[in-house]
Structure formats: structure tokens, C-alpha cells
Design a protein around this motif. Structure first.
Motif, PDB file in Angstrom:
ATOM      1  N   TRP A   1      27.676 117.691 -30.612  1.00 17.61           N
ATOM      2  CA  TRP A   1      27.734 119.095 -31.013  1.00 17.61           C
ATOM      3  C   TRP A   1      27.174 119.251 -32.422  1.00 17.61           C
ATOM      4  CZ3 TRP A   1      29.491 122.877 -27.722  1.00 17.61           C
ATOM      5  CH2 TRP A   1      30.237 122.469 -26.613  1.00 17.61           C
ATOM      6  N   SER A   2      26.398 120.293 -32.606  1.00 14.61           N
ATOM      7  CA  SER A   2      25.924 120.684 -33.922  1.00 14.61           C
ATOM      8  C   SER A   2      26.241 122.154 -34.115  1.00 14.61           C
ATOM      9  CB  SER A   2      24.414 120.453 -34.060  1.00 14.61           C
ATOM     10  OG  SER A   2      24.105 119.083 -34.047  1.00 14.61           O
ATOM     11  N   ARG A   3      26.116 122.628 -35.332  1.00 15.87           N
ATOM     12  CA  ARG A   3      26.353 124.038 -35.597  1.00 15.87           C
ATOM     13  C   ARG A   3      25.376 124.553 -36.648  1.00 15.87           C
ATOM     14  NH1 ARG A   3      32.166 123.769 -38.894  1.00 15.87           N
ATOM     15  NH2 ARG A   3      31.291 123.192 -40.942  1.00 15.87           N
ATOM     16  N   GLN A   4      25.189 125.862 -36.628  1.00 13.81           N
ATOM     17  CA  GLN A   4      24.329 126.494 -37.618  1.00 13.81           C
ATOM     18  C   GLN A   4      24.947 127.812 -38.041  1.00 13.81           C
ATOM     19  OE1 GLN A   4      20.196 127.040 -36.489  1.00 13.81           O
ATOM     20  NE2 GLN A   4      19.596 127.100 -38.624  1.00 13.81           N
TER      21      GLN A   4
ATOM     22  N   TYR B   1      26.136 124.396 -30.893  1.00 13.35           N
ATOM     23  CA  TYR B   1      25.220 123.942 -29.852  1.00 13.35           C
ATOM     24  C   TYR B   1      25.633 122.559 -29.362  1.00 13.35           C
ATOM     25  CZ  TYR B   1      22.068 127.454 -31.910  1.00 13.35           C
ATOM     26  OH  TYR B   1      21.507 128.604 -32.393  1.00 13.35           O
ATOM     27  N   CYS B   2      25.541 122.354 -28.073  1.00 14.97           N
ATOM     28  CA  CYS B   2      25.665 120.986 -27.578  1.00 14.97           C
ATOM     29  C   CYS B   2      24.268 120.428 -27.342  1.00 14.97           C
ATOM     30  CB  CYS B   2      26.514 120.911 -26.318  1.00 14.97           C
ATOM     31  SG  CYS B   2      25.797 121.609 -24.827  1.00 14.97           S
ATOM     32  N   HIS B   3      24.165 119.116 -27.403  1.00 19.82           N
ATOM     33  CA  HIS B   3      22.881 118.448 -27.219  1.00 19.82           C
ATOM     34  C   HIS B   3      23.098 117.090 -26.585  1.00 19.82           C
ATOM     35  CE1 HIS B   3      24.092 116.547 -31.028  1.00 19.82           C
ATOM     36  NE2 HIS B   3      24.169 117.762 -31.543  1.00 19.82           N
ATOM     37  N   ALA B   4      22.026 116.572 -26.032  1.00 22.81           N
ATOM     38  CA  ALA B   4      22.110 115.282 -25.345  1.00 22.81           C
ATOM     39  C   ALA B   4      20.742 114.628 -25.325  1.00 22.81           C
ATOM     40  CB  ALA B   4      22.630 115.467 -23.913  1.00 22.81           C
ATOM     41  N   GLY B   5      20.753 113.315 -25.149  1.00 21.55           N
ATOM     42  CA  GLY B   5      19.507 112.581 -25.052  1.00 21.55           C
ATOM     43  C   GLY B   5      19.692 111.393 -24.130  1.00 21.55           C
ATOM     44  N   VAL B   6      18.663 111.062 -23.379  1.00 21.90           N
ATOM     45  CA  VAL B   6      18.748 109.921 -22.473  1.00 21.90           C
ATOM     46  C   VAL B   6      18.416 108.632 -23.198  1.00 21.90           C
ATOM     47  CG1 VAL B   6      18.292 111.295 -20.431  1.00 21.90           C
ATOM     48  CG2 VAL B   6      16.381 110.252 -21.659  1.00 21.90           C
ATOM     49  N   SER B   7      17.907 108.745 -24.406  1.00 20.39           N
ATOM     50  CA  SER B   7      17.567 107.564 -25.194  1.00 20.39           C
ATOM     51  C   SER B   7      18.122 107.748 -26.599  1.00 20.39           C
ATOM     52  CB  SER B   7      16.045 107.388 -25.255  1.00 20.39           C
ATOM     53  OG  SER B   7      15.694 106.451 -26.250  1.00 20.39           O
ATOM     54  N   LEU B   8      18.564 106.635 -27.197  1.00 27.08           N
ATOM     55  CA  LEU B   8      19.042 106.708 -28.581  1.00 27.08           C
ATOM     56  C   LEU B   8      17.889 106.982 -29.549  1.00 27.08           C
ATOM     57  CD1 LEU B   8      21.727 103.876 -28.694  1.00 27.08           C
ATOM     58  CD2 LEU B   8      22.065 106.341 -28.521  1.00 27.08           C
TER      59      LEU B   8
ATOM     60  N   TYR C   1      17.784 117.365 -25.640  1.00 27.11           N
ATOM     61  CA  TYR C   1      18.100 118.582 -24.887  1.00 27.11           C
ATOM     62  C   TYR C   1      19.173 119.375 -25.619  1.00 27.11           C
ATOM     63  CZ  TYR C   1      15.789 115.787 -21.329  1.00 27.11           C
ATOM     64  OH  TYR C   1      14.897 115.001 -20.645  1.00 27.11           O
ATOM     65  N   TRP C   2      19.013 120.697 -25.585  1.00 28.62           N
ATOM     66  CA  TRP C   2      19.938 121.577 -26.294  1.00 28.62           C
ATOM     67  C   TRP C   2      20.419 122.702 -25.379  1.00 28.62           C
ATOM     68  CZ3 TRP C   2      21.338 121.229 -31.553  1.00 28.62           C
ATOM     69  CH2 TRP C   2      20.693 120.210 -32.261  1.00 28.62           C
ATOM     70  N   GLY C   3      21.662 123.105 -25.612  1.00 26.14           N
ATOM     71  CA  GLY C   3      22.169 124.294 -24.950  1.00 26.14           C
ATOM     72  C   GLY C   3      21.757 125.539 -25.708  1.00 26.14           C
ATOM     73  N   GLN C   4      22.168 126.690 -25.204  1.00 25.68           N
ATOM     74  CA  GLN C   4      21.755 127.966 -25.789  1.00 25.68           C
ATOM     75  C   GLN C   4      22.615 128.362 -26.984  1.00 25.68           C
ATOM     76  OE1 GLN C   4      23.712 127.704 -23.226  1.00 25.68           O
ATOM     77  NE2 GLN C   4      25.331 129.238 -23.507  1.00 25.68           N
ATOM     78  N   GLY C   5      23.744 127.713 -27.152  1.00 25.62           N
ATOM     79  CA  GLY C   5      24.639 127.995 -28.262  1.00 25.62           C
ATOM     80  C   GLY C   5      25.739 128.971 -27.900  1.00 25.62           C
ATOM     81  N   THR C   6      26.859 128.836 -28.602  1.00 24.59           N
ATOM     82  CA  THR C   6      27.977 129.748 -28.427  1.00 24.59           C
ATOM     83  C   THR C   6      28.535 130.097 -29.814  1.00 24.59           C
ATOM     84  OG1 THR C   6      30.095 130.125 -27.273  1.00 24.59           O
ATOM     85  CG2 THR C   6      29.707 127.902 -28.106  1.00 24.59           C
ATOM     86  N   GLN C   7      28.801 131.375 -30.024  1.00 23.35           N
ATOM     87  CA  GLN C   7      29.226 131.845 -31.345  1.00 23.35           C
ATOM     88  C   GLN C   7      30.713 131.593 -31.549  1.00 23.35           C
ATOM     89  OE1 GLN C   7      27.395 133.499 -33.939  1.00 23.35           O
ATOM     90  NE2 GLN C   7      29.305 133.140 -35.065  1.00 23.35           N
TER      91      GLN C   7
END
Length: 118
Positions: free
Chosen positions: A36-39, A94-101, A107-113
Motif C-alpha cells: 500500500w502507498s498513499r498520496q 493505493y494498493c500495488h503488486a508486482g510479479v517480480s521483485l 500494477y496499481w489500483g485506482q485508489g481509495t480516499q
């Protein structure tokens, strides 16, 4: 094509709690990293919490002891439990993911406030 869909954001008073969810369009076991990240307005995006190799959990210093990351493979869903929320936690998450380190946030989601205010 990988899709990540967040939910669970909203308005909460200082000291309150929220749980964010991120549901993936494929098995979360296929990801080498998730997080998870945030902005916040006028600020750069920052990493909040993540899973990396072997399932280890990592947290930014500003959320240690207050936020907890978890996942449920049966639901292809990752969670962010946020407790003791502060106005400074107000941001789009935002949530995010990757298949490789090598590309842990491919990949990113659309975000939630999330808004923390009295």
C-alpha cells in the motif's frame, strides 16, 4: 491483465479506525510483492506498508504500531488495518503488486480516499 480494486475508504474521526481492502483479479500467490502507498494533496506518493519475499511485512516509520497489513489468499485480497488515525493520514491510498521483485509496484489500483477529520 492484472486488476487491483481497493475499497474501504471514507471519512473517520481522529483516533478512529478503517480497514482497506485490495482484491486482485488473480491469485495473490502469483505476486512477489504487494503493498500500500498513499498520496496526500501536494505531496509525493509514499510507501505505507508492504509484503516482500517470503511474506515479510514492512512498514513506514510513520505508521508503525498503528497500521497492519495482512492478506487472505482464499479471497485474493490484501488488507490494511488502520488504527489511531490522525489528520496527517488523510490521503488517497493505493494498493500495488508486482510479479517480480525487480518491479514490485508494476500494477496499481485506482485508489481509495481516506479522510481523517473531526
Amino acid at each position: 491483465q492484472v486488476q487491483l480494486v481497493e475499497s474501504g475508504g471514507g471519512l473517520v474521526q481522529p483516533g478512529g479506525s478503517l480497514r482497506l481492502s485490495c482484491t486482485a483479479s488473480r491469485s495473490i500467490f502469483s505476486f512477489a510483492a504487494m503493498g500500500w502507498s498513499r498520496q496526500a494533496p501536494g505531496k509525493e506518493r509514499e510507501l505505507v506498508a508492504s509484503f516482500t519475499g517470503g511474506g515479510s511485512r514492512n512498514y513506514a516509520d510513520f505508521v508503525k504500531g498503528r497500521f497492519s497489513i495482512s492478506r487472505d489468499s482464499s479471497k485474493n485480497t490484501m488488507y490494511l488495518q488502520m488504527n489511531s488515525l490522525e489528520p496527517e493520514d488523510t490521503a488517497v491510498y493505493y494498493c500495488h503488486a508486482g510479479v517480480s521483485l525487480l518491479r514490485p509496484r508494476e500494477y496499481w489500483g485506482q485508489g481509495t480516499q481516506v479522510t481523517v477529520s473531526s
